[in-house]
Scaffold this motif. Structure first.
Motif, PDB file in Angstrom:
ATOM      1  N   CYS A   1       5.256 -19.767 -30.695  1.00 34.66           N
ATOM      2  CA  CYS A   1       5.264 -20.835 -31.707  1.00 34.66           C
ATOM      3  C   CYS A   1       5.941 -22.057 -31.107  1.00 34.66           C
TER       4      CYS A   1
ATOM      5  N   ALA B   1       6.518 -29.912 -45.137  1.00 35.48           N
ATOM      6  CA  ALA B   1       6.893 -28.499 -45.325  1.00 35.48           C
ATOM      7  C   ALA B   1       8.309 -28.261 -44.811  1.00 35.48           C
TER       8      ALA B   1
ATOM      9  N   THR C   1      15.021 -26.349 -33.078  1.00 32.52           N
ATOM     10  CA  THR C   1      14.349 -27.567 -32.630  1.00 32.52           C
ATOM     11  C   THR C   1      15.372 -28.660 -32.352  1.00 32.52           C
TER      12      THR C   1
ATOM     13  N   THR D   1      17.399 -26.344 -37.595  1.00 28.04           N
ATOM     14  CA  THR D   1      17.861 -25.370 -38.591  1.00 28.04           C
ATOM     15  C   THR D   1      17.920 -23.962 -38.014  1.00 28.04           C
TER      16      THR D   1
HETATM   17  C1  FAD Z   1       1.191 -32.911 -41.403  1.00 30.88           C
HETATM   18  C2  FAD Z   1       2.547 -32.394 -41.019  1.00 30.88           C
HETATM   19  C3  FAD Z   1       3.632 -33.278 -40.858  1.00 30.88           C
HETATM   20  C4  FAD Z   1       4.909 -32.803 -40.479  1.00 30.88           C
HETATM   21  N1  FAD Z   1       5.923 -33.682 -40.370  1.00 30.88           N
HETATM   22  C5  FAD Z   1       7.180 -33.232 -40.026  1.00 30.88           C
HETATM   23  C6  FAD Z   1       8.294 -34.138 -39.942  1.00 30.88           C
HETATM   24  O1  FAD Z   1       8.183 -35.315 -40.239  1.00 30.88           O
HETATM   25  N2  FAD Z   1       9.494 -33.655 -39.515  1.00 30.88           N
HETATM   26  C7  FAD Z   1       9.671 -32.330 -39.183  1.00 30.88           C
HETATM   27  O2  FAD Z   1      10.779 -31.953 -38.756  1.00 30.88           O
HETATM   28  N3  FAD Z   1       8.654 -31.471 -39.314  1.00 30.88           N
HETATM   29  C8  FAD Z   1       7.416 -31.872 -39.721  1.00 30.88           C
HETATM   30  N4  FAD Z   1       6.389 -30.983 -39.831  1.00 30.88           N
HETATM   31  C9  FAD Z   1       6.580 -29.577 -39.418  1.00 30.88           C
HETATM   32  C10 FAD Z   1       7.440 -28.656 -40.325  1.00 30.88           C
HETATM   33  O3  FAD Z   1       7.805 -29.220 -41.481  1.00 30.88           O
HETATM   34  C11 FAD Z   1       8.623 -28.203 -39.477  1.00 30.88           C
HETATM   35  O4  FAD Z   1       8.052 -27.557 -38.378  1.00 30.88           O
HETATM   36  C12 FAD Z   1       9.611 -27.243 -40.079  1.00 30.88           C
HETATM   37  O5  FAD Z   1      10.265 -27.756 -41.146  1.00 30.88           O
HETATM   38  C13 FAD Z   1      10.535 -26.740 -38.955  1.00 30.88           C
HETATM   39  O6  FAD Z   1      11.880 -26.926 -39.190  1.00 30.88           O
HETATM   40  P1  FAD Z   1      12.919 -26.965 -37.959  1.00 30.88           P
HETATM   41  O7  FAD Z   1      12.552 -28.081 -37.075  1.00 30.88           O
HETATM   42  O8  FAD Z   1      14.290 -26.929 -38.530  1.00 30.88           O
HETATM   43  O9  FAD Z   1      12.628 -25.584 -37.174  1.00 30.88           O
HETATM   44  P2  FAD Z   1      13.609 -24.508 -36.495  1.00 30.88           P
HETATM   45  O10 FAD Z   1      13.795 -23.380 -37.421  1.00 30.88           O
HETATM   46  O11 FAD Z   1      14.834 -25.137 -35.894  1.00 30.88           O
HETATM   47  O12 FAD Z   1      12.616 -24.046 -35.331  1.00 30.88           O
HETATM   48  C14 FAD Z   1      12.804 -22.851 -34.579  1.00 30.88           C
HETATM   49  C15 FAD Z   1      11.521 -22.473 -33.892  1.00 30.88           C
HETATM   50  O13 FAD Z   1      10.514 -22.158 -34.863  1.00 30.88           O
HETATM   51  C16 FAD Z   1       9.238 -22.550 -34.373  1.00 30.88           C
HETATM   52  N5  FAD Z   1       8.687 -23.655 -35.194  1.00 30.88           N
HETATM   53  C17 FAD Z   1       9.352 -24.507 -36.029  1.00 30.88           C
HETATM   54  N6  FAD Z   1       8.493 -25.389 -36.569  1.00 30.88           N
HETATM   55  C18 FAD Z   1       7.271 -25.090 -36.058  1.00 30.88           C
HETATM   56  C19 FAD Z   1       5.967 -25.652 -36.213  1.00 30.88           C
HETATM   57  N7  FAD Z   1       5.755 -26.707 -37.018  1.00 30.88           N
HETATM   58  N8  FAD Z   1       4.926 -25.094 -35.528  1.00 30.88           N
HETATM   59  C20 FAD Z   1       5.128 -24.030 -34.709  1.00 30.88           C
HETATM   60  N9  FAD Z   1       6.341 -23.478 -34.520  1.00 30.88           N
HETATM   61  C21 FAD Z   1       7.385 -23.990 -35.182  1.00 30.88           C
HETATM   62  C22 FAD Z   1       9.463 -23.045 -32.940  1.00 30.88           C
HETATM   63  O14 FAD Z   1       9.331 -21.967 -32.049  1.00 30.88           O
HETATM   64  C23 FAD Z   1      10.901 -23.528 -32.996  1.00 30.88           C
HETATM   65  O15 FAD Z   1      11.501 -23.590 -31.723  1.00 30.88           O
HETATM   66  C24 FAD Z   1       5.111 -31.411 -40.251  1.00 30.88           C
HETATM   67  C25 FAD Z   1       4.047 -30.534 -40.451  1.00 30.88           C
HETATM   68  C26 FAD Z   1       2.777 -31.007 -40.831  1.00 30.88           C
HETATM   69  C27 FAD Z   1       1.664 -30.029 -41.050  1.00 30.88           C
END
Ligand code: FAD
Length: 286
Positions: free
Chosen positions: A17, A103, A132, A137
């Motif tokens: 992921c 999300a 990230t 988080t």
């Molecule tokens: C159209 C669209 C717009 C988005 N805009 C934003 C935005 O503005 N800001 C934002 O932060 N997020 C955005 N996202 C993505 C989503 O909301 C975040 O990925 C999510 O909230 C992850 O939180 P985090 O960064 O704290 O993850 P953490 O829990 O810190 O991530 C830990 C691990 O989880 C996995 N992971 C996390 N997110 C993803 C992902 N999206 N896809 C695949 N693996 C993942 C990775 O392996 C990552 O290293 C968007 C998604 C979509 C579909």
């Protein structure tokens, strides 16, 4: 750091992921929604995800493995999938839909789990980054394991696979833990080990010419709009601000002996604690 697969049996099916994060930290926020205005930022693969991908690539090197790189985000997030293909992933899946935007981690885990159940239900191991660089988080990995009802281990530094068992090493405070869990399972990988390899420009060109990336939206995942996006997300960002440091500079004057005595008198407890911790770490590493 190396990954050891003790017994070559059937093909290991790995999912990595990957989140695309903004290249720089000084980016404007949308004060209304509390999210980053990522559409104006240049993106890159999240650092910890690079290490998770490297762990998967090392497994593939030792074993008969197939790697699926999975990302959810705006359409530009697909760039990290091309990078993953260049480095050695076999296929990429991009989950993108405006209805998924905003999300939080809970909804992200739900959507990722839905895609995994639909596209790769017979996976062996999911590798996530530990956290990230833009939200940090560290929740998505553990929540994804929960959604899929599989065992998970966070913050791993090393892994070995024997038959259907994975042995993991991870640093927990001052201790190095060794854990074992059955596959299928999920691990989150720190940036401490599995140093990422470089993508070659030629490889990138080849990846763009391959047709190995699948794009899915909410409808193709059968996701009800009430379950996805910002409205379905229980986490609300109330405020975003830069923390200010309140540090005080103290100047201690006098002869060296007197300075050292003053420091130990005033900060003795703190120095003692730090020295004890340092000693434990070195004993542990030796
Ligand atoms: C159209 C669209 C717009 C988005 N805009 C934003 C935005 O503005 N800001 C934002 O932060 N997020 C955005 N996202 C993505 C989503 O909301 C975040 O990925 C999510 O909230 C992850 O939180 P985090 O960064 O704290 O993850 P953490 O829990 O810190 O991530 C830990 C691990 O989880 C996995 N992971 C996390 N997110 C993803 C992902 N999206 N896809 C695949 N693996 C993942 C990775 O392996 C990552 O290293 C968007 C998604 C979509 C579909």
């Amino acid at each position: 750091m190396d990954v050891t697969v003790w017994q070559k049996k059937t093909m290991l099916k790995l999912i990595v992921c990957i989140k695309q994060v903004p290249m720089v930290s000084e980016l404007p926020w949308d004060a209304r929604t509390g999210t980053l205005k990522r559409e104006i930022a240049e993106g890159m693969m999240n650092p910890a995800c690079k290490h998770a991908l490297e762990a998967a690539l090392q497994l593939k090197h030792k074993h008969d493995a197939h790697i699926t790189a999975l990302t959810m985000g705006p359409t530009m997030a697909g760039e990290v999938l091309y990078e993953a293909l260049t480095l050695g992933a076999d296929q990429g899946i991009l989950l993108t839909d405006k209805r998924m935007a905003g999300a939080d981690t809970l909804v992200t885990s739900l959507i990722l789990s839905r895609a995994i159940k639909k596209e790769c239900p017979d996976f062996d191991l999911i590798l996530c980054g530990s956290q990230t660089s833009d939200s940090e988080t560290a929740q998505v990995g553990p929540q994804l394991a929960e959604e899929l009802d599989i065992p998970g281990a966070a913050y791993i530094e090393n892994l070995e696979i024997k038959n259907r068992t994975i042995r993991i090493k991870r640093l927990a405070d001052d201790f190095l833990e060794t854990l074992e869990m059955d596959l299928p399972g999920l691990v989150t990988v720190t940036t401490g080990n599995f140093h990422p390899r470089y993508a070659s420009l030629g490889g990138l060109e080849d990846a763009f010419n391959r047709d190995d990336i699948k794009t899915l939206d909410a409808d193709s995942l059968g996701l009800d709009r009430k379950l996805i996006g910002i409205k379905a997300s229980p986490t609300k960002i109330l405020d975003v601000f830069s923390p200010t440091a309140n540090k005080e500079n103290i100047v201690i004057k006098g002869a060296v002996k007197k300075i050292v005595e003053d420091i130990f008198e005033t900060y003795g407890d703190k120095i003692g604690g730090a020295m004890e911790k340092d000693l434990k770490t070195h004993e542990h590493n030796d």
